[in-house]
Design a protein around this motif. Structure first.
Motif, PDB file in Angstrom:
ATOM      1  N   LYS A  58     -11.543  -7.866  34.861  1.00  0.00           N
ATOM      2  CA  LYS A  58     -10.931  -7.767  33.549  1.00  0.00           C
ATOM      3  C   LYS A  58     -11.629  -8.696  32.549  1.00  0.00           C
ATOM      4  CE  LYS A  58      -6.334  -7.152  31.631  1.00  0.00           C
ATOM      5  NZ  LYS A  58      -4.899  -7.424  31.822  1.00  0.00           N
ATOM      6  N   ALA A  59     -11.958  -9.883  33.081  1.00  0.00           N
ATOM      7  CA  ALA A  59     -12.643 -10.849  32.227  1.00  0.00           C
ATOM      8  C   ALA A  59     -13.991 -10.282  31.777  1.00  0.00           C
ATOM      9  CB  ALA A  59     -12.860 -12.165  32.975  1.00  0.00           C
ATOM     10  N   ARG A  60     -14.683  -9.629  32.742  1.00  0.00           N
ATOM     11  CA  ARG A  60     -15.978  -9.049  32.390  1.00  0.00           C
ATOM     12  C   ARG A  60     -15.832  -7.987  31.305  1.00  0.00           C
ATOM     13  NH1 ARG A  60     -17.699  -8.955  37.530  1.00  0.00           N
ATOM     14  NH2 ARG A  60     -17.144  -6.764  37.829  1.00  0.00           N
ATOM     15  N   ARG A  61     -14.795  -7.140  31.552  1.00  0.00           N
ATOM     16  CA  ARG A  61     -14.629  -6.044  30.601  1.00  0.00           C
ATOM     17  C   ARG A  61     -14.355  -6.575  29.187  1.00  0.00           C
ATOM     18  NH1 ARG A  61     -10.142  -2.813  32.404  1.00  0.00           N
ATOM     19  NH2 ARG A  61     -11.274  -2.670  34.332  1.00  0.00           N
ATOM     20  N   SER A  62     -13.454  -7.601  29.149  1.00  0.00           N
ATOM     21  CA  SER A  62     -13.126  -8.092  27.806  1.00  0.00           C
ATOM     22  C   SER A  62     -14.337  -8.767  27.186  1.00  0.00           C
ATOM     23  CB  SER A  62     -11.918  -9.016  27.852  1.00  0.00           C
ATOM     24  OG  SER A  62     -12.301 -10.250  28.419  1.00  0.00           O
ATOM     25  N   GLY A  63     -15.165  -9.376  28.062  1.00  0.00           N
ATOM     26  CA  GLY A  63     -16.396  -9.949  27.540  1.00  0.00           C
ATOM     27  C   GLY A  63     -17.304  -8.865  26.980  1.00  0.00           C
ATOM     28  N   GLY A  64     -17.399  -7.750  27.741  1.00  0.00           N
ATOM     29  CA  GLY A  64     -18.209  -6.622  27.269  1.00  0.00           C
ATOM     30  C   GLY A  64     -17.662  -6.052  25.981  1.00  0.00           C
ATOM     31  N   ASP A  65     -16.315  -5.945  25.923  1.00  0.00           N
ATOM     32  CA  ASP A  65     -15.680  -5.463  24.693  1.00  0.00           C
ATOM     33  C   ASP A  65     -16.089  -6.306  23.510  1.00  0.00           C
ATOM     34  OD1 ASP A  65     -14.461  -3.404  25.839  1.00  0.00           O
ATOM     35  OD2 ASP A  65     -12.412  -4.208  25.769  1.00  0.00           O
ATOM     36  N   ARG A  66     -16.008  -7.613  23.754  1.00  0.00           N
ATOM     37  CA  ARG A  66     -16.318  -8.508  22.644  1.00  0.00           C
ATOM     38  C   ARG A  66     -17.772  -8.322  22.197  1.00  0.00           C
ATOM     39  NH1 ARG A  66     -15.275 -13.773  24.652  1.00  0.00           N
ATOM     40  NH2 ARG A  66     -13.230 -12.940  25.182  1.00  0.00           N
ATOM     41  N   ALA A  67     -18.657  -8.205  23.196  1.00  0.00           N
ATOM     42  CA  ALA A  67     -20.068  -8.033  22.861  1.00  0.00           C
ATOM     43  C   ALA A  67     -20.300  -6.747  22.062  1.00  0.00           C
ATOM     44  CB  ALA A  67     -20.898  -8.000  24.146  1.00  0.00           C
ATOM     45  N   LEU A  68     -19.653  -5.660  22.532  1.00  0.00           N
ATOM     46  CA  LEU A  68     -19.831  -4.394  21.820  1.00  0.00           C
ATOM     47  C   LEU A  68     -19.259  -4.458  20.413  1.00  0.00           C
ATOM     48  CD1 LEU A  68     -19.242  -1.568  24.424  1.00  0.00           C
ATOM     49  CD2 LEU A  68     -21.243  -1.942  22.980  1.00  0.00           C
ATOM     50  N   GLY A  69     -18.088  -5.109  20.327  1.00  0.00           N
ATOM     51  CA  GLY A  69     -17.466  -5.253  19.004  1.00  0.00           C
ATOM     52  C   GLY A  69     -18.389  -6.004  18.059  1.00  0.00           C
ATOM     53  N   LEU A  70     -18.978  -7.087  18.583  1.00  0.00           N
ATOM     54  CA  LEU A  70     -19.906  -7.867  17.759  1.00  0.00           C
ATOM     55  C   LEU A  70     -21.109  -7.025  17.356  1.00  0.00           C
ATOM     56  CD1 LEU A  70     -19.921 -11.413  19.406  1.00  0.00           C
ATOM     57  CD2 LEU A  70     -19.248 -10.800  17.065  1.00  0.00           C
ATOM     58  N   LEU A  71     -21.596  -6.245  18.328  1.00  0.00           N
ATOM     59  CA  LEU A  71     -22.765  -5.409  18.067  1.00  0.00           C
ATOM     60  C   LEU A  71     -22.469  -4.406  16.946  1.00  0.00           C
ATOM     61  CD1 LEU A  71     -25.598  -5.163  19.355  1.00  0.00           C
ATOM     62  CD2 LEU A  71     -24.729  -3.170  20.599  1.00  0.00           C
ATOM     63  N   ALA A  72     -21.293  -3.767  17.063  1.00  0.00           N
ATOM     64  CA  ALA A  72     -20.933  -2.770  16.054  1.00  0.00           C
ATOM     65  C   ALA A  72     -20.790  -3.415  14.690  1.00  0.00           C
ATOM     66  CB  ALA A  72     -19.617  -2.085  16.455  1.00  0.00           C
ATOM     67  N   ARG A  73     -20.082  -4.559  14.694  1.00  0.00           N
ATOM     68  CA  ARG A  73     -19.904  -5.247  13.416  1.00  0.00           C
ATOM     69  C   ARG A  73     -21.256  -5.685  12.859  1.00  0.00           C
ATOM     70  NH1 ARG A  73     -15.186  -8.887  15.055  1.00  0.00           N
ATOM     71  NH2 ARG A  73     -14.588  -6.977  16.111  1.00  0.00           N
ATOM     72  N   GLY A  74     -22.091  -6.194  13.773  1.00  0.00           N
ATOM     73  CA  GLY A  74     -23.414  -6.642  13.342  1.00  0.00           C
ATOM     74  C   GLY A  74     -24.220  -5.507  12.740  1.00  0.00           C
ATOM     75  N   SER A  75     -24.138  -4.320  13.373  1.00  0.00           N
ATOM     76  CA  SER A  75     -24.888  -3.167  12.860  1.00  0.00           C
ATOM     77  C   SER A  75     -24.418  -2.821  11.458  1.00  0.00           C
ATOM     78  CB  SER A  75     -24.687  -1.965  13.774  1.00  0.00           C
ATOM     79  OG  SER A  75     -24.953  -2.321  15.094  1.00  0.00           O
ATOM     80  N   ALA A  76     -23.095  -2.795  11.295  1.00  0.00           N
ATOM     81  CA  ALA A  76     -22.559  -2.440   9.986  1.00  0.00           C
ATOM     82  C   ALA A  76     -23.019  -3.432   8.927  1.00  0.00           C
ATOM     83  CB  ALA A  76     -21.033  -2.394  10.051  1.00  0.00           C
ATOM     84  N   VAL A  77     -22.944  -4.722   9.288  1.00  0.00           N
ATOM     85  CA  VAL A  77     -23.344  -5.750   8.326  1.00  0.00           C
ATOM     86  C   VAL A  77     -24.830  -5.634   8.024  1.00  0.00           C
ATOM     87  CG1 VAL A  77     -23.612  -8.238   8.016  1.00  0.00           C
ATOM     88  CG2 VAL A  77     -21.467  -7.310   8.932  1.00  0.00           C
ATOM     89  N   THR A  78     -25.631  -5.332   9.063  1.00  0.00           N
ATOM     90  CA  THR A  78     -27.082  -5.221   8.854  1.00  0.00           C
ATOM     91  C   THR A  78     -27.393  -4.124   7.840  1.00  0.00           C
ATOM     92  OG1 THR A  78     -27.372  -5.843  11.151  1.00  0.00           O
ATOM     93  CG2 THR A  78     -29.287  -4.887  10.021  1.00  0.00           C
ATOM     94  N   ILE A  79     -26.725  -2.980   8.007  1.00  0.00           N
ATOM     95  CA  ILE A  79     -27.012  -1.869   7.103  1.00  0.00           C
ATOM     96  C   ILE A  79     -26.651  -2.229   5.671  1.00  0.00           C
ATOM     97  CG2 ILE A  79     -26.299   0.480   6.517  1.00  0.00           C
ATOM     98  CD1 ILE A  79     -26.193   0.986   9.566  1.00  0.00           C
ATOM     99  N   LEU A  80     -25.473  -2.833   5.541  1.00  0.00           N
ATOM    100  CA  LEU A  80     -25.065  -3.264   4.203  1.00  0.00           C
ATOM    101  C   LEU A  80     -26.029  -4.306   3.668  1.00  0.00           C
ATOM    102  CD1 LEU A  80     -21.315  -3.049   4.188  1.00  0.00           C
ATOM    103  CD2 LEU A  80     -22.523  -3.648   2.089  1.00  0.00           C
ATOM    104  N   GLY A  81     -26.437  -5.216   4.591  1.00  0.00           N
ATOM    105  CA  GLY A  81     -27.362  -6.265   4.201  1.00  0.00           C
ATOM    106  C   GLY A  81     -28.675  -5.693   3.708  1.00  0.00           C
ATOM    107  N   LEU A  82     -29.133  -4.611   4.356  1.00  0.00           N
ATOM    108  CA  LEU A  82     -30.389  -3.985   3.934  1.00  0.00           C
ATOM    109  C   LEU A  82     -30.287  -3.494   2.500  1.00  0.00           C
ATOM    110  CD1 LEU A  82     -31.474  -1.963   7.089  1.00  0.00           C
ATOM    111  CD2 LEU A  82     -32.713  -3.832   5.970  1.00  0.00           C
ATOM    112  N   LEU A  83     -29.160  -2.869   2.186  1.00  0.00           N
ATOM    113  CA  LEU A  83     -28.981  -2.352   0.835  1.00  0.00           C
ATOM    114  C   LEU A  83     -28.976  -3.500  -0.170  1.00  0.00           C
ATOM    115  CD1 LEU A  83     -28.400  -0.003  -1.068  1.00  0.00           C
ATOM    116  CD2 LEU A  83     -25.971  -0.365  -0.652  1.00  0.00           C
ATOM    117  N   VAL A  84     -28.243  -4.560   0.204  1.00  0.00           N
ATOM    118  CA  VAL A  84     -28.172  -5.716  -0.706  1.00  0.00           C
ATOM    119  C   VAL A  84     -29.560  -6.323  -0.872  1.00  0.00           C
ATOM    120  CG1 VAL A  84     -27.232  -8.042  -0.982  1.00  0.00           C
ATOM    121  CG2 VAL A  84     -25.755  -6.176  -0.192  1.00  0.00           C
ATOM    122  N   ALA A  85     -30.300  -6.442   0.248  1.00  0.00           N
ATOM    123  CA  ALA A  85     -31.642  -7.024   0.181  1.00  0.00           C
ATOM    124  C   ALA A  85     -32.550  -6.178  -0.703  1.00  0.00           C
ATOM    125  CB  ALA A  85     -32.219  -7.132   1.589  1.00  0.00           C
ATOM    126  N   LEU A  86     -32.430  -4.879  -0.549  1.00  0.00           N
ATOM    127  CA  LEU A  86     -33.253  -3.961  -1.346  1.00  0.00           C
ATOM    128  C   LEU A  86     -32.955  -4.156  -2.832  1.00  0.00           C
ATOM    129  CD1 LEU A  86     -35.247  -1.633  -1.318  1.00  0.00           C
ATOM    130  CD2 LEU A  86     -33.340  -0.059  -1.039  1.00  0.00           C
TER     131      LEU A  86
END
Lengths: 350, 297
Positions: free
Chosen positions: A5-33
């Motif tokens: 269970k601990a592993r899964r929640s760790g994986g969840d957290r990692a995926l959540g961070l990844l998804a959030r990071g992707s979203a922020v990156t895309i927005l960041g690209l637009l802002v940078a542009l």
């Protein structure tokens, strides 16, 4: 806590961070542009201010010419003609004008055709069992690379316009005001000359753009019309409406979404680069005639950016890019809010 | 389903499963797939009919939704169609103004007459037909325009341009639909701002604005609250003085309150058809008795 269970929640957290990071990156690209364009365009904006949008002269070189005095005579000092240097000037109005006219022509042709095609797909094609293939074709048209359209324009449309269509139009127009508007142009000093009919002009650009925006406008209009509640169509028909009257009722109901479809088409037309650059004639001028060669904002960038060595020239081009980006962004945001907002309003009302 | 030979109708499975098992000749016959002749009381046959279905059948693709229905609809009366879901009530009334033309793969046989002429005859002017037959739908469907523009829509699409004429007919239709007092001060406002019940009465006003001969109503109160339902029911009785009303309803109390005649349909067949009081209090067939007393359906 069991380890799995601990592993899964760790994986969840990692995926959540990844998804959030992707979203922020895309927005960041637009802002940078945006930030890059704003910074890079700032020198030109500071130099020319609002006149950047209203001036018609686009001259990247320094001009050397004899200095004239107040009476218009050449100034001679020490037996030599005095030379003055005129610094480069950048006014983007011709590119804005070219974009507006070619996109306007494109929409004028594409909107009625697209609405007609969308109505056909929604109301007639299912009965003929061709809705599926037709929708596929429309989406396929949207996927053709723009250079293909440009090449077709250059190889087929341009010569046809030049040798067949324009001579015929000129005969038809005769000596009317249309001929004066379309086939004559006025130079800066006021003399009137015939427009050089090269076939590479705003009309040709508009025609190629029309073909390119028809698929997207048709596809969005089709989805918007499909989302019209059945009760609306049946309501008009039950009152004795004809096919056209009931179709008009559907379009009226879906008008916000349809306007959004047109805006998306406009955004595509205004931002289209390759095909337009090939057929628009690439001439920085503001001409009333649609048969005059012109430049759009996108074609200007495509033409000049790689040769712009001067800082101010680059800055001016990037400022044009910023205007184009902001405009496309505004068009897209408006379009999406109309298309999406239109259908949610539909759901709320019914 | 133990009996083969009856797979018709999208909802026939549930309805048949809920039906009584034995002792009902008509239901047994339907289950065996035999043709069934409904019981039509003589009081109905004595009335002058505006609409008359004769041996009328309809198929959606391969599935048959109506089986040789024969029924007259009396002039200036309210006739209710009742029956369990999927029994073909809505399908039947949507044939009177040929709204079923919109559905792909629909095929009909027999006759559906309006004032003696078959509405399915080749060359029928469907648009003209729909001008003579108004329709009110299950969900209120006001158009996204002002209240006034909604009411005069049928007049405008038929070419009426005179402002005074439009205003006069709009007022008459809105009064006819008992909506005038509520909306007379906001005729120019969007119809979408009205409450559900008001929207439905607006749709009734719109349907009667062009002075049709017949008004079809397809469960007009199913999306309304009880108070709005009551008002629409009063309205239905009022408009029957001038129009022939054919109404589909799920609600048997409603049928008994608003209609003069009631037809009970089951699995695409007309089972029993007579004066409303007779159908509800003294039905001739045990099937009808079972249904109106709420024991199946």
């Amino acid at each position: 806590m069991p380890p799995s269970k601990a592993r899964r929640s760790g994986g969840d957290r990692a995926l959540g961070l990844l998804a959030r990071g992707s979203a922020v990156t895309i927005l960041g690209l637009l802002v940078a542009l945006l930030a890059t364009l704003v910074t890079a365009g700032a020198p030109a904006a500071a130099r020319f201010g609002a006149s950047f949008l209203t001036e018609t002269e686009w001259r990247p070189n320094t001009l050397e010419r004899p200095r004239l005095d107040a009476r218009g005579e050449v100034v001679i000092t020490g037996g030599e003609v005095e030379i003055e240097e005129v610094p480069p000037r950048f006014g983007a109005l011709p590119a804005i004008w070219g974009t507006a006219v070619s996109s306007g022509i494109a929409l004028l042709i594409a909107v009625p055709l697209s609405l007609g095609a969308a109505l056909f797909v929604v109301r007639i094609a299912p009965r003929l069992r061709v809705a599926g293939p037709l929708s596929f074709m429309i989406e396929f048209l949207a996927a053709i690379p723009s250079i293909a359209y440009g090449f077709w324009g250059l190889a087929v449309l341009t010569p046809w316009l030049q040798t067949v269509a324009y001579p015929a139009m000129e005969r038809l127009a005769g000596g009317t005001w249309v001929a004066g508007w379309v086939f004559r142009t006025r130079l800066a000093d006021g003399t009137e000359i015939p427009v050089g009919l090269t076939g590479k002009d705003m009309l040709c650009g508009g025609l190629v753009l029309a073909i390119m925006v028809i698929p997207i406008v048709t596809a969005v209009a089709r989805d918007v019309l499909r989302s019209v509640p059945r009760g609306q169509l049946e309501g008009t028909l039950a009152l004795g409406a004809t096919w056209w009257q009931s179709s008009w009722g559907m379009m009226r109901y879906a008008r916000a979404g349809l306007f959004g479809a047109v805006m998306l088409g406009l955004a595509r037309a205004a931002g289209e680069t390759m095909a337009v650059t090939m057929v628009i004639g690439n001439n920085m001028q503001v001409a009333a005639s649609p048969l005059a060669p012109a430049q759009t904002m996108a074609s200007l960038l495509a033409n000049e950016f790689k040769e712009a060595s001067d800082q101010l020239h680059q800055s001016a081009l990037l400022l044009v890019a910023l205007i184009l980006l902001v405009m496309s962004l505004a068009l897209n945001v408006t379009a999406r809010s109309l298309v999406v907002g239109g259908s949610s309003r539909t759901a709320a009302a019914h | 389903m133990s009996t083969p030979g009856h797979t018709q109708g999208p909802a026939s499975g549930d309805a048949a499963a809920a039906a009584p098992r034995a002792g009902y000749a008509i239901i047994e016959a339907i289950r065996r797939g035999e043709p069934v002749t409904g019981q039509t009381h003589e009081q109905v046959r004595d009335q002058p009919a505006v609409i008359r279905a004769a041996d009328f059948s309809l198929w959606y693709g391969k599935s048959r939704a109506l089986h040789a229905v024969s029924m007259p609809v009396p002039r200036h009366r309210v006739t209710a169609l009742i029956g369990p879901s999927g029994c073909g009530k809505s399908t039947l009334i949507r044939c009177v103004n040929r709204m079923n033309d919109l559905v792909e793969g629909v095929r009909v046989s027999g006759r559906m007459e309006l004032e003696g002429s078959d509405v399915y005859a080749p060359g029928t002017d469907v648009i003209g037909l729909r001008r003579r037959v108004g329709m009110v739908f299950q969900k209120p469907n006001p158009f996204p325009m002002s209240i006034f523009d909604n009411v005069v829509y049928p007049l405008r699409i038929h070419g009426q341009r005179s402002r005074s004429e439009l205003a006069e007919r709009a007022e008459r239709a809105l009064r006819g639909a008992a909506l005038w007092d509520e909306v007379k001060d906001r005729l120019r406002q969007s119809a979408l701002g009205l409450s559900g019940g008001q929207q439905q009465r607006l749709c009734i006003a719109r349907a009667i604005a062009a002075d049709p001969e017949v008004l079809l109503m397809d469960e007009p109160c199913s999306a309304l609250d009880p108070v709005s339902t009551l008002r629409v029911e009063e309205l239905i009785q009022r408009v029957s003085e001038r129009y022939t009303v054919l109404i589909v309803t799920h609600n048997m109390q409603q049928a008994s309150r608003v209609s003069h005649f009631t037809a009970f349909m089951y699995l695409g067949r007309l089972v029993e058809y007579g004066p409303t009081a007779e159908i509800f209090q003294n039905p001739r067939l045990p099937e009808t008795e079972q249904y109106v007393s709420g024991r199946f359906g």
